[in-house]
Design a protein around this motif. Structure first.
Motif, PDB file in Angstrom:
ATOM      1  N   ASN A   1       6.174  49.093  16.428  1.00  0.00           N
ATOM      2  CA  ASN A   1       6.072  47.914  16.853  1.00  0.00           C
ATOM      3  C   ASN A   1       6.692  47.130  18.173  1.00  0.00           C
ATOM      4  O   ASN A   1       6.617  46.107  18.209  1.00  0.00           O
ATOM      5  CB  ASN A   1       6.654  47.144  15.652  1.00  0.00           C
ATOM      6  CG  ASN A   1       5.583  47.540  14.267  1.00  0.00           C
ATOM      7  OD1 ASN A   1       4.544  47.729  14.407  1.00  0.00           O
ATOM      8  ND2 ASN A   1       6.540  47.675  13.061  1.00  0.00           N
ATOM      9  N   THR A   2       7.254  47.962  18.919  1.00  0.00           N
ATOM     10  CA  THR A   2       7.871  47.440  20.048  1.00  0.00           C
ATOM     11  C   THR A   2       6.870  46.866  21.145  1.00  0.00           C
ATOM     12  O   THR A   2       5.876  47.894  21.289  1.00  0.00           O
ATOM     13  CB  THR A   2       8.767  48.647  20.565  1.00  0.00           C
ATOM     14  OG1 THR A   2       9.840  49.016  19.876  1.00  0.00           O
ATOM     15  CG2 THR A   2       9.404  48.132  22.027  1.00  0.00           C
ATOM     16  N   PRO A   3       6.675  45.843  21.834  1.00  0.00           N
ATOM     17  CA  PRO A   3       5.952  45.491  22.555  1.00  0.00           C
ATOM     18  C   PRO A   3       5.965  46.202  23.846  1.00  0.00           C
ATOM     19  O   PRO A   3       6.817  46.625  24.275  1.00  0.00           O
ATOM     20  CB  PRO A   3       6.229  43.828  22.781  1.00  0.00           C
ATOM     21  CG  PRO A   3       7.520  44.082  22.362  1.00  0.00           C
ATOM     22  CD  PRO A   3       8.086  44.746  21.367  1.00  0.00           C
ATOM     23  N   ALA A   4       4.623  46.344  24.319  1.00  0.00           N
ATOM     24  CA  ALA A   4       4.758  46.942  25.770  1.00  0.00           C
ATOM     25  C   ALA A   4       5.554  46.155  26.846  1.00  0.00           C
ATOM     26  O   ALA A   4       5.518  45.071  26.763  1.00  0.00           O
ATOM     27  CB  ALA A   4       3.098  46.953  26.374  1.00  0.00           C
ATOM     28  N   GLN A   5       6.142  47.086  27.507  1.00  0.00           N
ATOM     29  CA  GLN A   5       7.055  46.480  28.663  1.00  0.00           C
ATOM     30  C   GLN A   5       6.456  45.666  29.876  1.00  0.00           C
ATOM     31  O   GLN A   5       5.313  46.189  30.053  1.00  0.00           O
ATOM     32  CB  GLN A   5       8.004  47.474  28.901  1.00  0.00           C
ATOM     33  CG  GLN A   5       9.062  47.829  27.704  1.00  0.00           C
ATOM     34  CD  GLN A   5       9.822  46.671  27.175  1.00  0.00           C
ATOM     35  OE1 GLN A   5      10.733  46.032  27.758  1.00  0.00           O
ATOM     36  NE2 GLN A   5       9.317  46.309  25.913  1.00  0.00           N
ATOM     37  N   THR A   6       6.931  44.840  30.291  1.00  0.00           N
ATOM     38  CA  THR A   6       6.449  44.182  31.588  1.00  0.00           C
ATOM     39  C   THR A   6       7.588  44.361  32.669  1.00  0.00           C
ATOM     40  O   THR A   6       8.644  44.829  32.349  1.00  0.00           O
ATOM     41  CB  THR A   6       6.155  42.607  31.392  1.00  0.00           C
ATOM     42  OG1 THR A   6       7.457  42.103  31.241  1.00  0.00           O
ATOM     43  CG2 THR A   6       5.482  42.633  30.119  1.00  0.00           C
ATOM     44  N   PRO A   7       7.174  44.106  34.053  1.00  0.00           N
ATOM     45  CA  PRO A   7       8.163  44.320  35.065  1.00  0.00           C
ATOM     46  C   PRO A   7       8.874  43.039  35.369  1.00  0.00           C
ATOM     47  O   PRO A   7       9.723  42.972  36.529  1.00  0.00           O
ATOM     48  CB  PRO A   7       7.269  44.563  36.299  1.00  0.00           C
ATOM     49  CG  PRO A   7       5.809  43.721  36.055  1.00  0.00           C
ATOM     50  CD  PRO A   7       5.938  43.899  34.508  1.00  0.00           C
TER      51      PRO A   7
END
Length: 494
Positions: A465-471
């Motif tokens: 359930n961890t959201p996809a990471q962004t830069p």
């Protein structure tokens, strides 16, 4: 008493900062509680603990009851006096007295392997914490590199616009504009690559720690580092958990060889038995035999092996060969530990020297860029000189943040090789520390056949359930790495 690091001493000091800030200690505590690698290793150690009661059971009494009910649907002609129905029961108790030392040495081997398992658990902790430190510092490094590249892109955008303005008034040529455009395009590509690297580092952080990285604080200094490689090796040879585990496994293999030799020795045990039968009045009337009865017996029995087809000798030879393997593994592990301690010490020292050089390089390149821009404004420097100075400054800054990361990770890896980077060493009091002795004390003397223990259930947390990471980077750069955006060449018409 084991050496205790003060790596995270002064919790109040580490807590200073924004409420959402995350410290290295927070990450270590979370990983210690929820990482599946370490929770799985704890379960593996609990399985190893069970080898002790299993080995001890061979030397304890055993009791059994056999019961049987039979009914003949058709009797043979020569079985006239046999009962048509019968119930029989038998109880037996056997107590081993002497097994040639097999039980004693098997128990010793099992206990020694428990010690090896605990050392392996220590090694797993140290490796996990090293991975957490690397993941933590990777995110900090890559966030800084993204910001540096973004800063460089903004500077080159200003530089390109200024170059185009000067081209329109005939102060520079089309070549200068093309060079600025090409360098900006390369910087944008480099920025996108650094953003992808940051995302990967954040995802690795989630995998290792179990949660997305927040605003990561700079880690505290690493104390307790050795003065030289020889000191590091001396501590590692005494405390490295992988080496300790190899030594304990070698000792256990020696006990296995002793237990194997016991197969050729006599075995003595006592026994007590009783039986009961009841024919359920199913015998013919002419049969004067009793319909029921009971009996009991007791005694001592000895088994003296005479010839077993060479199996005992083969088992002894195999056990001795495996003991030789374990002995050689100790030497191999010792070599690896020495190599690691020396290599990590060299990497740590090298990174410290790189930091010193990079700090000097950054300062010099910053002054150089300012000078080149000033000289360009009076016509003694070209646009390409400015672009080269921009690139050299960026490279020096990236080298600096990378060296800082490398120095810290190498220093922590050195502590791990020395056996000084485990939960108790780091003072992780975010919750009760796992005590492997609790389970061992509970099961080592277990005598009850129906004690199954708790059902298997997941302990480590899922990251599904961890959201996809962004830069996206929200934390500002270190002030010494910042520079103004409006760094384009001066306009001579101003």
């Amino acid at each position: 008493m084991r050496h205790r690091l003060l790596l995270f001493a002064g919790v109040a000091v580490l807590a200073v900062g924004p409420a959402s800030a995350e410290t290295l200690r927070d990450a270590l505590v979370r990983a210690y509680s929820t990482n599946p690698t370490i929770t799985g290793q704890r379960a593996s150690l609990r399985a190893t603990d069970e080898a002790v009661p299993l080995a001890r059971a061979d030397g304890l009494p055993s009791a059994a009851v056999d019961a049987r009910y039979s009914e003949d649907f058709q009797q043979a002609a020569n079985q006239f006096f046999a009962p048509a129905r019968s119930v029989t029961g038998q109880a037996s108790l056997s107590v081993p007295l002497y097994a040639g030392g097999a039980v004693k040495n098997s128990v010793r081997a099992a206990k020694t392997r428990v010690e090896a398992g605990r050392a392996n658990l220590r090694g797993t902790e140290a490796q996990l914490f090293t991975d957490v430190v690397a993941a933590y510092l990777n995110v900090i490094r890559d966030e800084a590199i993204v910001e540096l590249n973004g800063q460089n892109v903004r500077a080159l955008e200003v530089n390109l616009q200024a170059t185009r303005d000067r081209f329109e008034v005939g102060d520079v040529t089309r070549t200068d504009v093309a060079q600025s455009e090409a360098r900006l395009a390369a910087a944008v590509g480099q920025l996108r690559g650094s953003e992808a690297t940051l995302i990967a580092s954040r995802e690795f952080y989630i995998r290792t720690v179990g949660a997305a990285p927040e605003s990561l604080e700079q880690p505290p200094p690493l104390p307790g580092l050795p003065d030289n490689a020889d000191a590091a090796v001396a501590v590692a040879l005494e405390n490295n958990p992988t080496l300790i585990a190899a030594r304990r496994n070698s000792d256990a293999a020696g006990f296995d060889a002793r237990a194997a030799r016991a197969q050729r020795l006599p075995q003595v045990s006592t026994f007590l038995g009783g039986n009961y039968f009841n024919n359920l009045s199913s015998q013919n009337a002419g049969n004067v035999s009793v319909n029921s009865g009971s009996g009991a017996s007791a005694g001592v029995q000895m088994r003296i092996p005479i010839y077993q087809g060479g199996a005992p000798a083969a088992n002894v030879r195999r056990a001795r060969a495996l003991e030789s393997v374990a002995i050689e593994q100790v030497t191999a592990t010792e070599r690896a530990v020495i190599e690691q301690a020396r290599a990590f010490f060299a990497n740590w020292q090298s990174s410290l020297r790189v930091i010193e050089a990079a700090e000097t390089q950054v300062s010099a390149n910053r002054l150089s860029l300012e000078g080149v821009r000033a000289e360009n404004s009076v016509g003694t420097r070209t646009i390409l000189d400015i672009l080269d100075a921009e690139r050299e400054l960026l490279n020096a800054q990236v080298t600096l943040v990378t060296a800082r990361r490398d120095a810290y990770v190498a220093g922590f890896a050195l502590l791990a090789a020395m056996g000084r980077a485990e939960a108790r060493d780091l003072g992780l009091d975010g919750g009760p520390l796992y005590d492997p002795d609790v389970n061992y004390r509970r099961v080592r003397g277990g005598l009850w056949d129906w004690s199954d223990g708790a059902r298997a259930a997941p302990v480590a947390s899922s990251t599904a359930n961890t959201p996809a990471q962004t830069p996206v980077v929200t934390k500002p750069l270190d002030p010494e790495l910042q520079r103004g955006v409006d760094t384009g060449p001066a306009n001579p018409d101003r």
